[in-house]
Design an enzyme around this catalytic site. Structure first.
Site, PDB file in Angstrom:
ATOM      1  N   TYR A 100       0.748  -1.299   0.100  1.00 17.24           N
ATOM      2  CA  TYR A 100      -0.115  -0.031  -0.039  1.00 17.24           C
ATOM      3  C   TYR A 100       0.793   1.223   0.072  1.00 17.24           C
ATOM      4  O   TYR A 100       0.561   2.137  -0.662  1.00 17.24           O
ATOM      5  CB  TYR A 100      -0.876   0.117   1.149  1.00 17.24           C
ATOM      6  N   GLU A 119     -11.659   5.748   5.116  1.00 20.59           N
ATOM      7  CA  GLU A 119     -11.127   6.522   6.297  1.00 20.59           C
ATOM      8  C   GLU A 119     -12.033   6.567   7.301  1.00 20.59           C
ATOM      9  O   GLU A 119     -11.765   6.827   8.566  1.00 20.59           O
ATOM     10  CB  GLU A 119     -10.499   7.894   5.690  1.00 20.59           C
ATOM     11  N   TRP A 155      -5.213   1.641  10.428  1.00 21.17           N
ATOM     12  CA  TRP A 155      -5.290   1.541   9.050  1.00 21.17           C
ATOM     13  C   TRP A 155      -5.223   0.052   8.553  1.00 21.17           C
ATOM     14  O   TRP A 155      -5.931  -0.408   7.593  1.00 21.17           O
ATOM     15  CB  TRP A 155      -4.500   2.395   8.366  1.00 21.17           C
TER      16      TRP A 155
END
Length: 187
Positions: free
Chosen positions: A18, A40, A48
């Site tokens: 990522y 988000e 995350w």
């Protein structure tokens, strides 16, 4: 030879991929901006990496992040999402996803695109910070405060300043790669 990467991603293959391929790359496509905004908002209060591990489940559950379809979700679809073990089953966040899709489309109508709206906050170009260590990155800034306030005024939910700043980092509005990271100058 290993390239230097931001310290937050090192040691997890998914995180590193990522970081190497997506994080901090300027995004001007409305569909991708919406995907990151939804991810988000689900991340609020969680890590995350938890969201990244569930990303494909979210993609499937939320019709490939199609905001036009999501804006039409009724109670039946919301209930089905709340039973889906592959995603974060938070009732307020699931309902916020529908509300945010509707608000997203209103911004598109007003500004021509969500991209134009959001990138105007940084005058159309990324802010390039000079962080020696990822731990120096702020959780929010006066700019993310202003964007958060404006999004809330427009009906968005779960878009506090910290969530908005994370969105700005992810979509390249802010370059918070460490200066020694191989991606710092690439993005």
């Amino acid at each position: 030879m290993n390239k230097h990467k931001c310290g937050w991603c090192v040691g997890d293959d998914l995180y590193e991929a990522y970081h190497d391929e997506e994080w901090g790359v300027p995004v001007y496509d409305d569909a991708t901006l919406f995907e990151f905004l939804i991810l988000e908002t689900f991340q609020a209060g969680l890590s995350w990496i938890t969201i990244l591990r569930k990303r494909e489940n979210f993609r499937t559950a939320l019709d490939n992040f199609d905001y036009e379809k999501i804006a039409q979700y009724g109670q039946g679809k919301i209930e089905a999402l709340l039973q889906d073990e592959g995603i974060i089953r938070n009732k307020l966040k699931v309902k916020a996803t529908v509300t945010n899709a509707q608000a997203f489309m209103k911004i598109q109508e007003e500004f021509g695109s969500f991209s134009k709206y959001i990138w105007d906050f940084v005058e159309g170009k990324p802010i390039k910070n000079n962080l020696k260590n990822h731990k120096e990155a702020p959780a929010n800034t006066p700019l993310s405060d202003a964007l958060s306030k404006d999004l809330k005024k427009r009906g968005f939910k779960f878009v506090g300043s910290t969530v908005v700043y994370a969105h700005m980092q992810a979509t390249g509005m802010v370059n918070d790669h460490e200066v020694g990271c191989f991606r710092y100058d690439e993005v």
